[in-house]
Design a protein around this motif. Structure first.
Motif, mmCIF file in Angstrom:
data_model
loop_
_atom_site.group_PDB
_atom_site.id
_atom_site.type_symbol
_atom_site.label_atom_id
_atom_site.label_comp_id
_atom_site.label_asym_id
_atom_site.label_seq_id
_atom_site.Cartn_x
_atom_site.Cartn_y
_atom_site.Cartn_z
ATOM 1 N N LEU A 154 7.553 -5.294 -1.533
ATOM 2 C CA LEU A 154 7.721 -4.595 -0.251
ATOM 3 C C LEU A 154 7.105 -3.197 -0.301
ATOM 4 O O LEU A 154 6.472 -2.755 0.665
ATOM 5 C CB LEU A 154 9.212 -4.503 0.094
ATOM 6 C CG LEU A 154 9.907 -5.824 0.436
ATOM 7 C CD1 LEU A 154 11.404 -5.602 0.621
ATOM 8 C CD2 LEU A 154 9.314 -6.445 1.689
ATOM 9 N N GLY A 155 7.297 -2.495 -1.416
ATOM 10 C CA GLY A 155 6.754 -1.151 -1.538
ATOM 11 C C GLY A 155 5.237 -1.130 -1.475
ATOM 12 O O GLY A 155 4.630 -0.285 -0.796
ATOM 13 N N MET A 156 4.588 -2.095 -2.134
ATOM 14 C CA MET A 156 3.127 -2.174 -2.090
ATOM 15 C C MET A 156 2.632 -2.544 -0.693
ATOM 16 O O MET A 156 1.585 -2.081 -0.244
ATOM 17 C CB MET A 156 2.626 -3.200 -3.106
ATOM 18 C CG MET A 156 2.800 -2.776 -4.555
ATOM 19 S SD MET A 156 1.917 -1.239 -4.972
ATOM 20 C CE MET A 156 3.234 -0.032 -4.832
ATOM 21 N N SER A 157 3.411 -3.365 0.001
ATOM 22 C CA SER A 157 3.046 -3.730 1.376
ATOM 23 C C SER A 157 3.075 -2.508 2.281
ATOM 24 O O SER A 157 2.153 -2.279 3.073
ATOM 25 C CB SER A 157 4.008 -4.801 1.914
ATOM 26 O OG SER A 157 3.928 -5.990 1.167
ATOM 27 N N PHE A 158 4.123 -1.695 2.155
ATOM 28 C CA PHE A 158 4.218 -0.480 2.969
ATOM 29 C C PHE A 158 3.128 0.520 2.595
ATOM 30 O O PHE A 158 2.603 1.239 3.454
ATOM 31 C CB PHE A 158 5.601 0.163 2.805
ATOM 32 C CG PHE A 158 6.714 -0.638 3.413
ATOM 33 C CD1 PHE A 158 6.561 -1.243 4.659
ATOM 34 C CD2 PHE A 158 7.923 -0.794 2.746
ATOM 35 C CE1 PHE A 158 7.588 -1.988 5.224
ATOM 36 C CE2 PHE A 158 8.954 -1.539 3.306
ATOM 37 C CZ PHE A 158 8.782 -2.135 4.545
ATOM 38 N N LEU A 159 2.777 0.558 1.299
ATOM 39 C CA LEU A 159 1.756 1.495 0.838
ATOM 40 C C LEU A 159 0.395 1.165 1.448
ATOM 41 O O LEU A 159 -0.288 2.049 1.982
ATOM 42 C CB LEU A 159 1.666 1.467 -0.686
ATOM 43 C CG LEU A 159 0.548 2.301 -1.315
ATOM 44 C CD1 LEU A 159 0.727 3.773 -0.966
ATOM 45 C CD2 LEU A 159 0.515 2.107 -2.825
ATOM 46 N N THR A 160 -0.021 -0.096 1.365
ATOM 47 C CA THR A 160 -1.326 -0.472 1.917
ATOM 48 C C THR A 160 -1.341 -0.342 3.438
ATOM 49 O O THR A 160 -2.360 0.029 4.019
ATOM 50 C CB THR A 160 -1.689 -1.915 1.523
ATOM 51 O OG1 THR A 160 -0.613 -2.803 1.881
ATOM 52 C CG2 THR A 160 -1.954 -2.024 0.038
ATOM 53 N N GLU A 161 -0.202 -0.620 4.061
ATOM 54 C CA GLU A 161 -0.133 -0.452 5.515
ATOM 55 C C GLU A 161 -0.276 1.027 5.880
ATOM 56 O O GLU A 161 -0.920 1.374 6.878
ATOM 57 C CB GLU A 161 1.187 -1.002 6.052
ATOM 58 C CG GLU A 161 1.257 -1.056 7.571
ATOM 59 C CD GLU A 161 2.513 -1.753 8.050
ATOM 60 O OE1 GLU A 161 2.515 -2.277 9.177
ATOM 61 O OE2 GLU A 161 3.505 -1.783 7.298
ATOM 62 N N GLY A 162 0.295 1.897 5.055
ATOM 63 C CA GLY A 162 0.162 3.331 5.300
ATOM 64 C C GLY A 162 -1.245 3.833 5.104
ATOM 65 O O GLY A 162 -1.654 4.835 5.706
ATOM 66 N N LEU A 163 -2.036 3.123 4.287
ATOM 67 C CA LEU A 163 -3.434 3.488 4.073
ATOM 68 C C LEU A 163 -4.348 2.906 5.138
ATOM 69 O O LEU A 163 -5.566 3.049 5.070
ATOM 70 C CB LEU A 163 -3.904 3.017 2.690
ATOM 71 C CG LEU A 163 -3.303 3.738 1.486
ATOM 72 C CD1 LEU A 163 -3.700 3.044 0.194
ATOM 73 C CD2 LEU A 163 -3.758 5.198 1.457
ATOM 74 N N GLY A 164 -3.740 2.245 6.136
ATOM 75 C CA GLY A 164 -4.528 1.654 7.214
ATOM 76 C C GLY A 164 -5.042 0.269 6.900
ATOM 77 O O GLY A 164 -5.904 -0.255 7.612
ATOM 78 N N LEU A 165 -4.521 -0.352 5.838
ATOM 79 C CA LEU A 165 -4.938 -1.697 5.459
ATOM 80 C C LEU A 165 -3.833 -2.687 5.826
ATOM 81 O O LEU A 165 -2.803 -2.321 6.367
ATOM 82 C CB LEU A 165 -5.227 -1.748 3.956
ATOM 83 C CG LEU A 165 -6.246 -0.720 3.447
ATOM 84 C CD1 LEU A 165 -6.342 -0.779 1.936
ATOM 85 C CD2 LEU A 165 -7.606 -0.945 4.085
#
Length: 316
Positions: A154-165
């Motif tokens: 979940l944390g990696m999902s939120f991270l990439t989403e925050g990077l616009g991916l």
């Protein structure tokens, strides 16, 4: 044939060639450059969930065509990453000749964002994940260990989403990181009870993507798309496998086995619809076609096995 040759030789050739051919056909249908890239990249992928399950059930993972199919699937899984990265960025232009600069900027931005994401994930994997997992393992708490795995995804999902991916990209890359962890055996053992349920839910969800109304109203179009895609992919993979040293029996068996479209196409096509790259009608058609190709995978594998026996009989 070494796995490296299967992945970076056979697999890479298959992804590039299929993407180009499908993109060219999409161009003949009047679709934009962005749509051609998404459709070509999505259709070039095959379903790891279906293919690996079939190979495992039939005990063919160590066979010649099984190893080659695995190599192709690994490269296709690697190709998922740039596809999910570039899809949101392709929405910046309509893909016409006047927007070549926009397309170039999209790919450049995708490359920068991709490198940033991998850098952050790599640093986290080395300096955050391993120490945290070591601490949790030393606590001998199964619940804490499973919870940490879920938090990582979940944390990696939120991270990439925050990077616009795509958040799907984060989940995918986190799986790669966990698979490379020194605790991968324990991670696999802990999540194995959930695997059967999740795979079953995945297969169940594939059925929901089939639009029966669309099939009844445009049966000819749907059938031609399904058969055309599977014939195209099967032919390309068969020819490439034969060129890379497999017998014709082994080559056509790999071609039939990998002729379906991947589950990642659902993600890519829905994402393309949300960004206006694909219209609603085209997206519904493609989601239905993808689901049908996946549903036909066991039958295609059986056909390939029967043809292989006949070809092997003639060779003997």
């Amino acid at each position: 044939m070494s796995m490296k040759r299967d992945v970076f030789g056979l697999g890479l050739c298959q992804v590039i060639l299929t993407t180009l051919v499908v993109g060219w056909i999409a161009g003949l249908c009047g679709l934009s450059m962005a749509a051609r890239i998404v459709l070509g990249g999505g259709i070039a992928l095959s379903s790891s969930a279906f293919v690996l399950q079939l190979l495992k059930d039939k005990k063919q993972l160590e066979s010649r065509h099984g190893k080659s199919s695995l190599g192709v699937l690994i490269m296709q899984d690697l190709a998922v990453v740039p596809l999910l990265v570039v899809t949101p960025l392709l929405a910046g232009g309509d893909g016409s000749g006047s927007n070549n600069k926009s397309m170039g900027k999209a790919f450049a931005s995708a490359g920068v964002a991709f490198v940033m994401a991998l850098s952050v994930l790599g640093i986290c994997a080395k300096f955050v994940f391993d120490p945290v997992f070591d601490f949790v393992v030393s606590a001998h708490s199964q619940d804490a260990f499973v919870g940490l795995i879920l938090c990582t995804v979940l944390g990696m999902s939120f991270l990439t989403e925050g990077l616009g991916l795509s958040n799907t990209l984060g989940s995918f890359v986190s799986g790669m990181i966990l698979a490379a962890s020194k605790h991968k055996e324990k991670i696999e053992a802990e999540i194995s009870p959930f695997r059967g349920v999740l795979v079953g839910l995945f297969f169940f969800s594939v059925g929901f993507e089939i639009d029966l109304g669309l099939i009844s109203s445009k049966a000819g179009l749907v059938l031609s798309c399904v058969l055309g895609i599977m014939a195209l992919k099967g032919t390309i993979i068969t020819v490439l496998c034969h060129a890379f040293g497999l017998t014709m029996a082994e080559s056509q068996r790999a071609g039939f086995l990998l002729s379906e479209v991947s589950e990642f196409a659902f993600v890519a096509f829905r994402m393309a619809r949300s960004y206006g790259i694909l219209d609603e009608e085209t997206t519904k058609l493609m989601l239905t076609v993808v689901a049908l190709t996946m549903a036909l995978t066991p039958f295609m594998e059986e056909i390939g096995a029967k043809i292989a026996k006949r070809l092997e009989g003639k060779e003997d």
